[in-house]
Design a protein around this motif. Structure first.
Motif, PDB file in Angstrom:
ATOM      1  N   TYR A 187       0.827  -1.203   0.000  1.00  0.00           N
ATOM      2  CA  TYR A 187       0.000   0.000   0.000  1.00  0.00           C
ATOM      3  C   TYR A 187       0.869   1.266   0.000  1.00  0.00           C
TER       4      TYR A 187
ATOM      5  N   SER B 294       1.717   1.549  -3.874  1.00  0.00           N
ATOM      6  CA  SER B 294       0.360   2.060  -4.117  1.00  0.00           C
ATOM      7  C   SER B 294      -0.532   1.007  -4.765  1.00  0.00           C
TER       8      SER B 294
ATOM      9  N   LYS C 117      -3.296  -0.955  -4.076  1.00  0.00           N
ATOM     10  CA  LYS C 117      -4.388  -1.106  -3.121  1.00  0.00           C
ATOM     11  C   LYS C 117      -5.017  -2.492  -3.153  1.00  0.00           C
TER      12      LYS C 117
ATOM     13  N   GLY D  64      -5.171   3.357   5.951  1.00  0.00           N
ATOM     14  CA  GLY D  64      -5.354   2.903   4.578  1.00  0.00           C
ATOM     15  C   GLY D  64      -6.487   1.900   4.487  1.00  0.00           C
TER      16      GLY D  64
ATOM     17  N   HIS E 128      -6.406  -0.942   3.246  1.00  0.00           N
ATOM     18  CA  HIS E 128      -5.922  -2.283   3.588  1.00  0.00           C
ATOM     19  C   HIS E 128      -6.029  -2.532   5.091  1.00  0.00           C
TER      20      HIS E 128
END
Length: 176
Positions: free
Chosen positions: A24, A28, A30, A73, A75
């Motif tokens: 993440y 990046s 996702k 985030g 995640h």
């Protein structure tokens, strides 16, 4: 049976937690981070369902991160939701509230100190201490010494931590 699966669950939890975060934060990515986060949530929940010490440790990590505002985030949200849903469905054993509070404090202090330039600039020791989150390790060790957790749980927590660091190492190797 628990003694076979618990070290595996702790290790996979640590590895997946770090790898998800790196995917993440660094790549990046996702979707991959969410998938790895869900797997992490599964393994932390399984460990917590079959072992009350694991429940204390993983709930403390979750709450410590929440109150330190380190859930930052999608995640993390996927991991949290997976963990909470499974805990609510399958339940956990009674856990010591005092042990949980001590472990939460350890996790919170580590998260506030980790990546904190004000603290890092004070000394190399503090940077090392918080980079490797020693407050939680000390808290878990003390809880084991005082009989709130088994010493085996402290060893399993170290497996979690080693796997977490190993994931960071593997991620860097694969992405350089």
């Amino acid at each position: 049976m628990n003694s076979i699966f618990l070290p595996i669950f702790y290790s996979l939890s640590g590895f997946l937690m770090k790898y998800s975060d790196d995917e993440y934060d660094e790549n990046s990515n996702k979707n991959k981070a969410i998938f790895l986060g869900i797997l992490c949530g599964l393994f932390t929940a399984f460990a917590s369902i079959i072992n009350q010490d694991a429940a204390i440790i993983f709930i403390a990590i979750l709450i410590g991160n929440l109150i330190a505002f380190k859930v930052d985030g999608i995640h993390h949200i996927a991991t949290l939701i997976t963990f909470v849903i499974l805990i609510l469905i399958f339940g956990i054993s009674n856990i010591s509230l005092l042990a949980l509070v001590i472990a939460i404090l350890g996790a919170f202090i580590d998260e506030k100190g980790n990546d904190n330039l004000k603290i890092y600039n004070k000394s190399k020791f503090l940077k090392f201490f918080f980079d490797y989150r020693f407050t939680m390790k000390i808290a878990i060790l003390l809880l084991a010494i005082l009989g709130f957790l088994s010493f085996e749980s402290f060893i399993f927590f170290l497996l979690f931590e080693i796997s977490y660091e190993f994931a960071g190492f593997i991620f860097k190797k694969l992405n350089n």
